[in-house]
Design a protein around this motif. Structure first.
Motif, PDB file in Angstrom:
ATOM      1  N   ILE A   1       0.857  -1.193   0.000  1.00 20.61           N
ATOM      2  CA  ILE A   1       0.000   0.000   0.000  1.00 20.61           C
ATOM      3  C   ILE A   1       0.894   1.244   0.000  1.00 20.61           C
ATOM      4  N   VAL A   2       0.674   2.137  -0.938  1.00 20.34           N
ATOM      5  CA  VAL A   2       1.439   3.389  -0.964  1.00 20.34           C
ATOM      6  C   VAL A   2       0.664   4.386  -0.091  1.00 20.34           C
ATOM      7  N   ILE A   3       0.977   4.347   1.175  1.00 19.71           N
ATOM      8  CA  ILE A   3       0.174   5.028   2.196  1.00 19.71           C
ATOM      9  C   ILE A   3       0.041   6.533   1.956  1.00 19.71           C
TER      10      ILE A   3
ATOM     11  N   ALA B   1      -5.128  11.151  -1.702  1.00 17.78           N
ATOM     12  CA  ALA B   1      -6.449  11.026  -2.311  1.00 17.78           C
ATOM     13  C   ALA B   1      -7.537  11.450  -1.322  1.00 17.78           C
ATOM     14  N   TRP B   2      -7.389  11.002  -0.089  1.00 15.82           N
ATOM     15  CA  TRP B   2      -8.355  11.354   0.957  1.00 15.82           C
ATOM     16  C   TRP B   2      -8.387  12.874   1.161  1.00 15.82           C
ATOM     17  N   ASP B   3      -7.196  13.477   1.267  1.00 13.62           N
ATOM     18  CA  ASP B   3      -7.130  14.932   1.482  1.00 13.62           C
ATOM     19  C   ASP B   3      -7.755  15.691   0.309  1.00 13.62           C
ATOM     20  N   MET B   4      -7.518  15.207  -0.908  1.00 11.61           N
ATOM     21  CA  MET B   4      -8.083  15.882  -2.082  1.00 11.61           C
ATOM     22  C   MET B   4      -9.610  15.810  -2.059  1.00 11.61           C
ATOM     23  N   CYS B   5     -10.139  14.633  -1.739  1.00 12.66           N
ATOM     24  CA  CYS B   5     -11.603  14.478  -1.676  1.00 12.66           C
ATOM     25  C   CYS B   5     -12.188  15.369  -0.587  1.00 12.66           C
TER      26      CYS B   5
ATOM     27  N   PRO C   1     -12.315  22.005  -3.575  1.00  7.49           N
ATOM     28  CA  PRO C   1     -13.680  22.489  -3.815  1.00  7.49           C
ATOM     29  C   PRO C   1     -14.455  21.504  -4.685  1.00  7.49           C
ATOM     30  N   GLY C   2     -15.774  21.609  -4.630  1.00  2.70           N
ATOM     31  CA  GLY C   2     -16.676  20.618  -5.205  1.00  2.70           C
ATOM     32  C   GLY C   2     -16.300  20.101  -6.574  1.00  2.70           C
ATOM     33  N   ASP C   3     -16.015  20.986  -7.516  1.00  2.00           N
ATOM     34  CA  ASP C   3     -15.755  20.557  -8.884  1.00  2.00           C
ATOM     35  C   ASP C   3     -14.463  19.772  -9.035  1.00  2.00           C
ATOM     36  N   PHE C   4     -13.604  19.811  -8.016  1.00  2.00           N
ATOM     37  CA  PHE C   4     -12.288  19.185  -8.138  1.00  2.00           C
ATOM     38  C   PHE C   4     -12.111  17.957  -7.248  1.00  2.00           C
ATOM     39  N   LYS C   5     -13.131  17.644  -6.474  1.00  2.00           N
ATOM     40  CA  LYS C   5     -13.013  16.478  -5.588  1.00  2.00           C
ATOM     41  C   LYS C   5     -12.810  15.191  -6.379  1.00  2.00           C
ATOM     42  N   TYR C   6     -13.312  15.155  -7.602  1.00  4.63           N
ATOM     43  CA  TYR C   6     -13.174  13.938  -8.400  1.00  4.63           C
ATOM     44  C   TYR C   6     -11.703  13.577  -8.622  1.00  4.63           C
ATOM     45  N   LEU C   7     -10.804  14.567  -8.546  1.00  4.34           N
ATOM     46  CA  LEU C   7      -9.380  14.286  -8.732  1.00  4.34           C
ATOM     47  C   LEU C   7      -8.880  13.316  -7.662  1.00  4.34           C
ATOM     48  N   GLY C   8      -9.380  13.493  -6.441  1.00  4.34           N
ATOM     49  CA  GLY C   8      -9.019  12.563  -5.371  1.00  4.34           C
ATOM     50  C   GLY C   8      -9.551  11.172  -5.652  1.00  4.34           C
TER      51      GLY C   8
ATOM     52  N   GLU D   1     -10.161   9.900  -8.583  1.00  4.35           N
ATOM     53  CA  GLU D   1      -9.387   9.314  -9.685  1.00  4.35           C
ATOM     54  C   GLU D   1      -8.037   8.811  -9.189  1.00  4.35           C
ATOM     55  N   LEU D   2      -7.419   9.579  -8.313  1.00 10.32           N
ATOM     56  CA  LEU D   2      -6.150   9.130  -7.745  1.00 10.32           C
ATOM     57  C   LEU D   2      -6.364   7.822  -6.986  1.00 10.32           C
ATOM     58  N   TYR D   3      -7.432   7.772  -6.193  1.00  5.38           N
ATOM     59  CA  TYR D   3      -7.726   6.557  -5.422  1.00  5.38           C
ATOM     60  C   TYR D   3      -7.971   5.368  -6.345  1.00  5.38           C
ATOM     61  N   ARG D   4      -8.767   5.586  -7.365  1.00  6.66           N
ATOM     62  CA  ARG D   4      -9.074   4.486  -8.295  1.00  6.66           C
ATOM     63  C   ARG D   4      -7.819   3.970  -8.993  1.00  6.66           C
ATOM     64  N   GLY D   5      -6.833   4.852  -9.172  1.00  4.02           N
ATOM     65  CA  GLY D   5      -5.617   4.459  -9.878  1.00  4.02           C
ATOM     66  C   GLY D   5      -4.594   3.740  -9.001  1.00  4.02           C
TER      67      GLY D   5
END
Ligand code: SF4
Ligand code: SF4
Length: 93
Positions: free
Chosen positions: A42-44, A50-54, A58-65, A67-71
């Motif tokens: 696990i790359v902790i 990813a958690w911090d990004m989510c 702001p709302g429109d950018f939470k998806y970046l977290g 996507e990082l998590y999914r990757g």
């Protein structure tokens, strides 16, 4: 001013980590990677990123977290709670 040496960087990260302990609910991953490697792969710090990004973007950018998590190759549910990372982490121990 010369750049910080590796020893000075380590000391700074540990100092910041010690401050975090005094403000438990303000603790954040410092991305220092002292917890690596996790025996489960696990790359902790990326999980926390990813958690911090989510949480913080702001709302429109939470998806970046998300996507990082999914990757992530290994998701945190692979954790076997060996606590090796907890022993090494300056921010969460
Ligand atoms: S407790 Fe062990 S298995 Fe779980 S994330 Fe930490 S080092 Fe990895
Ligand atoms: S040791 Fe702690 S603060 Fe450093 S990267 Fe790992 S989880 Fe984050």
């Amino acid at each position: 001013m010369p750049p910080l040496s590796e020893e000075e960087k380590d000391a700074l990260v540990r100092k910041i980590g010690s401050l975090g302990k005094a403000f438990r609910y303000g603790q954040r991953c410092l991305r220092c990677r002292y917890c690596q490697p996790c025996p489960q792969g696990i790359v902790i710090p990326e999980v926390f990123r990813a958690w911090d990004m989510c949480r913080d973007y702001p709302g429109d950018f939470k998806y970046l977290g998300l996507e990082l998590y999914r990757g992530l190759d290994v998701k945190p549910d692979a954790c076997v709670e060996c606590r090796e990372c907890v022993e090494k982490c300056p921010a969460f121990t």
